[in-house]
Design an enzyme around this catalytic site. Structure first.
Site, PDB file in Angstrom:
ATOM      1  N   ARG A   1      -1.302  -1.127  -8.654  1.00  0.00           N
ATOM      2  CA  ARG A   1      -2.650  -0.623  -8.329  1.00  0.00           C
ATOM      3  C   ARG A   1      -2.616   0.906  -8.420  1.00  0.00           C
ATOM      4  O   ARG A   1      -1.788   1.542  -7.769  1.00  0.00           O
ATOM      5  CB  ARG A   1      -3.021  -1.044  -6.909  1.00  0.00           C
ATOM      6  CG  ARG A   1      -4.373  -0.466  -6.441  1.00  0.00           C
ATOM      7  CD  ARG A   1      -4.541  -0.535  -4.921  1.00  0.00           C
ATOM      8  NE  ARG A   1      -4.420  -1.864  -4.398  1.00  0.00           N
ATOM      9  CZ  ARG A   1      -4.047  -2.136  -3.138  1.00  0.00           C
ATOM     10  NH1 ARG A   1      -3.757  -1.154  -2.293  1.00  0.00           N
ATOM     11  NH2 ARG A   1      -3.941  -3.383  -2.726  1.00  0.00           N
TER      12      ARG A   1
ATOM     13  N   ASP B   1       0.853  -1.191   0.000  1.00  0.00           N
ATOM     14  CA  ASP B   1       0.000   0.000   0.000  1.00  0.00           C
ATOM     15  C   ASP B   1       0.889   1.242   0.000  1.00  0.00           C
ATOM     16  O   ASP B   1       2.025   1.197   0.462  1.00  0.00           O
ATOM     17  CB  ASP B   1      -0.857   0.057   1.281  1.00  0.00           C
ATOM     18  CG  ASP B   1      -2.042  -0.906   1.238  1.00  0.00           C
ATOM     19  OD1 ASP B   1      -2.264  -1.554   0.195  1.00  0.00           O
ATOM     20  OD2 ASP B   1      -2.750  -0.994   2.259  1.00  0.00           O
TER      21      ASP B   1
HETATM   22  C1  LIG Z   1      -8.510  -1.500  -3.566  1.00  0.00           C
HETATM   23  C2  LIG Z   1      -8.129  -0.136  -3.086  1.00  0.00           C
HETATM   24  C3  LIG Z   1      -6.917   0.041  -2.429  1.00  0.00           C
HETATM   25  C4  LIG Z   1      -6.519   1.317  -2.018  1.00  0.00           C
HETATM   26  N1  LIG Z   1      -5.264   1.494  -1.530  1.00  0.00           N
HETATM   27  C5  LIG Z   1      -4.837   2.752  -1.268  1.00  0.00           C
HETATM   28  C6  LIG Z   1      -3.485   3.014  -0.907  1.00  0.00           C
HETATM   29  O1  LIG Z   1      -2.638   2.115  -0.819  1.00  0.00           O
HETATM   30  N2  LIG Z   1      -3.123   4.293  -0.650  1.00  0.00           N
HETATM   31  C7  LIG Z   1      -4.017   5.335  -0.741  1.00  0.00           C
HETATM   32  O2  LIG Z   1      -3.620   6.491  -0.543  1.00  0.00           O
HETATM   33  N3  LIG Z   1      -5.300   5.114  -1.062  1.00  0.00           N
HETATM   34  C8  LIG Z   1      -5.735   3.863  -1.330  1.00  0.00           C
HETATM   35  N4  LIG Z   1      -7.044   3.659  -1.682  1.00  0.00           N
HETATM   36  C9  LIG Z   1      -8.052   4.748  -1.516  1.00  0.00           C
HETATM   37  C10 LIG Z   1      -8.082   5.664  -2.703  1.00  0.00           C
HETATM   38  O3  LIG Z   1      -6.922   6.443  -2.758  1.00  0.00           O
HETATM   39  C11 LIG Z   1      -9.301   6.602  -2.654  1.00  0.00           C
HETATM   40  O4  LIG Z   1      -9.239   7.398  -1.504  1.00  0.00           O
HETATM   41  C12 LIG Z   1     -10.654   5.910  -2.663  1.00  0.00           C
HETATM   42  O5  LIG Z   1     -10.635   4.782  -3.487  1.00  0.00           O
HETATM   43  C13 LIG Z   1     -11.751   6.860  -3.196  1.00  0.00           C
HETATM   44  O6  LIG Z   1     -11.460   7.218  -4.527  1.00  0.00           O
HETATM   45  P1  LIG Z   1     -12.293   6.679  -5.794  1.00  0.00           P
HETATM   46  O7  LIG Z   1     -11.316   6.375  -6.880  1.00  0.00           O
HETATM   47  O8  LIG Z   1     -13.165   5.558  -5.409  1.00  0.00           O
HETATM   48  O9  LIG Z   1     -13.077   7.933  -6.340  1.00  0.00           O
HETATM   49  P2  LIG Z   1     -14.044   9.001  -5.650  1.00  0.00           P
HETATM   50  O10 LIG Z   1     -14.219  10.053  -6.664  1.00  0.00           O
HETATM   51  O11 LIG Z   1     -13.551   9.373  -4.302  1.00  0.00           O
HETATM   52  O12 LIG Z   1     -15.382   8.173  -5.463  1.00  0.00           O
HETATM   53  C14 LIG Z   1     -16.163   7.736  -6.572  1.00  0.00           C
HETATM   54  C15 LIG Z   1     -17.449   7.160  -6.008  1.00  0.00           C
HETATM   55  O13 LIG Z   1     -17.153   5.983  -5.250  1.00  0.00           O
HETATM   56  C16 LIG Z   1     -17.953   5.926  -4.074  1.00  0.00           C
HETATM   57  N5  LIG Z   1     -17.070   6.051  -2.886  1.00  0.00           N
HETATM   58  C17 LIG Z   1     -15.738   6.384  -2.875  1.00  0.00           C
HETATM   59  N6  LIG Z   1     -15.268   6.367  -1.614  1.00  0.00           N
HETATM   60  C18 LIG Z   1     -16.300   6.027  -0.824  1.00  0.00           C
HETATM   61  C19 LIG Z   1     -16.429   5.828   0.576  1.00  0.00           C
HETATM   62  N7  LIG Z   1     -15.412   5.985   1.431  1.00  0.00           N
HETATM   63  N8  LIG Z   1     -17.653   5.485   1.053  1.00  0.00           N
HETATM   64  C20 LIG Z   1     -18.709   5.310   0.235  1.00  0.00           C
HETATM   65  N9  LIG Z   1     -18.633   5.473  -1.112  1.00  0.00           N
HETATM   66  C21 LIG Z   1     -17.464   5.830  -1.630  1.00  0.00           C
HETATM   67  C22 LIG Z   1     -18.932   7.075  -4.170  1.00  0.00           C
HETATM   68  O14 LIG Z   1     -20.063   6.612  -4.850  1.00  0.00           O
HETATM   69  C23 LIG Z   1     -18.178   8.068  -5.017  1.00  0.00           C
HETATM   70  O15 LIG Z   1     -19.022   8.966  -5.688  1.00  0.00           O
HETATM   71  C24 LIG Z   1      -7.420   2.407  -2.161  1.00  0.00           C
HETATM   72  C25 LIG Z   1      -8.643   2.224  -2.807  1.00  0.00           C
HETATM   73  C26 LIG Z   1      -8.989   0.990  -3.289  1.00  0.00           C
HETATM   74  C27 LIG Z   1     -10.284   0.828  -4.024  1.00  0.00           C
END
Ligand SMILES: Cc1cc2nc3c(=O)[nH]c(=O)nc-3n(C[C@H](O)[C@H](O)[C@H](O)COP(=O)(O)OP(=O)(O)OC[C@H]3O[C@@H](n4cnc5c(N)ncnc54)[C@H](O)[C@@H]3O)c2cc1C
Length: 309
Positions: A185, A135
């Site tokens: 990722r 991560d």
């Molecule tokens: C498998 C995975 C591993 C990850 N690993 C890391 C990492 O190592 N380091 C790091 O900095 N970040 C990590 N993240 C988190 C990532 O950086 C984002 O903060 C998170 O995924 C929200 O961004 P999004 O791309 O979903 O888009 P966004 O624009 O934030 O969200 C798009 C849509 O997804 C849904 N959504 C998003 N987040 C949420 C929530 N918390 N609750 C409910 N609905 C939500 C909503 O419908 C939203 O409109 C990871 C995410 C995933 C999916």
């Protein structure tokens, strides 16, 4: 506006104690965390994998400040890998680690402590037919984490990286990592980052995500699309189709408890879909980052404090 406040709160020990002790918190946490211990989390793993979803497990913990706790993290992952091996899921169940939980931030040689601890985890992962993904945490850790990645990949080429599109550097990092067999990722990024290293505007972060996605899909590696955003998912599918990428030469990843119907829909459509499943008692930082991502989650959390009528 609330996001940065919640991200700052995610690093407050005082708030950690208040939130963790509140009796109403647990049901809300359960939406994002698959239990306090490995065994309830394994029930979740079995349910998800039986439904055609793959998993990556995260034993929750971060920002460890002493060597003994870092070794406990390593041992927890070794137990996890042994349990996954017994379940016979192969690479359908891998593990995600945060190097700060392996000692990366220790003042005296933290980088080497983390490398030594995580190497033991990578060795057992390889021996049991699965992989480890590192991560990515806040920007001060990126160089150290990528150096650990390169070191581990000498013996364990399947070790996965995470890149965050909000960082200015990420497009270049993606170019460097878009090589044969390289599992990467791509996420938007979940930490509070200053304006001299990261885009602050959501649209700029999204545009940067698309640029890095293109680099990864046009390269020779194995892109892992870590997003719940329907636009990013559609663009990734389009890039896969244009590049004539075979199913299984890339995958989608989402977090446990978020957009579960979409997770099932993608898997049913033939996409490889992996769910990030966190478990363990140290859920506070992870939980607060999930609240910060979406104000509606905070409202849901606060409503749970209201007296029932
Ligand atoms: C498998 C995975 C591993 C990850 N690993 C890391 C990492 O190592 N380091 C790091 O900095 N970040 C990590 N993240 C988190 C990532 O950086 C984002 O903060 C998170 O995924 C929200 O961004 P999004 O791309 O979903 O888009 P966004 O624009 O934030 O969200 C798009 C849509 O997804 C849904 N959504 C998003 N987040 C949420 C929530 N918390 N609750 C409910 N609905 C939500 C909503 O419908 C939203 O409109 C990871 C995410 C995933 C999916």
């Amino acid at each position: 506006m609330l996001g940065p406040v919640l991200l700052a709160a995610s690093r407050s020990d005082r708030l950690r104690r208040v939130v963790a002790a509140a009796p109403v918190t647990r049901p809300v946490v359960d939406r994002f965390v698959a239990g306090d211990a490995l065994h309830p989390a394994m029930d979740t793993v079995h349910t998800l994998t039986a439904g055609g979803l793959d998993v990556t497990l995260d034993h929750l913990g971060e920002d460890v400040t002493d060597r003994a706790t870092a070794r406990h993290t390593r041992d927890a992952y070794l137990r996890l890998l042994e349990t996954l091996a017994l379940a016979g899921l192969g690479d359908r169940a891998e593990v995600s680690v945060k190097l700060s939980a392996f000692g990366q931030a220790l003042p005296d040689g933290g980088h080497d402590v983390a490398l030594e601890n995580v190497r033991a985890v990578a060795e057992l992962a390889t021996a049991t037919g699965t992989t480890v993904t590192l991560d990515m945490e806040d920007h001060t850790t990126v160089d150290s984490t990528l150096a650990v990645l390169h070191e581990l990949r000498r013996d364990h080429p399947g070790t996965g990286a995470v890149l965050q599109s909000y960082l200015f550097r990420t497009e270049d990092d993606a170019r460097g990592l878009a090589t044969a067999g390289s599992r990467v990722r791509l996420v938007k990024g979940a930490y509070k980052e200053p304006a001299h290293v990261a885009f602050q505007d959501r649209r700029a972060v999204d545009r940067a995500y698309v640029r890095a996605l293109r680099v990864l899909f046009e390269g020779d590696g194995y892109p892992m699309v870590g997003s719940h955003d329907p636009r990013m998912i559609a663009i990734a599918q389009d890039l896969a189709a244009r590049g004539r990428r075979a199913p299984g030469s890339y995958e989608f990843q989402m977090l446990y408890g978020i957009r579960t119907a979409e997770q099932r829909r993608l898997a049913a459509a033939g996409e490889r879909m992996r769910i990030y499943v966190p478990y363990g008692a140290d859920w506070y930082g992870y939980f607060m980052r999930r609240l910060a991502e979406r104000p509606a989650n905070l409202a849901f959390f606060l409503r749970s404090f209201a007296p029932s009528r």
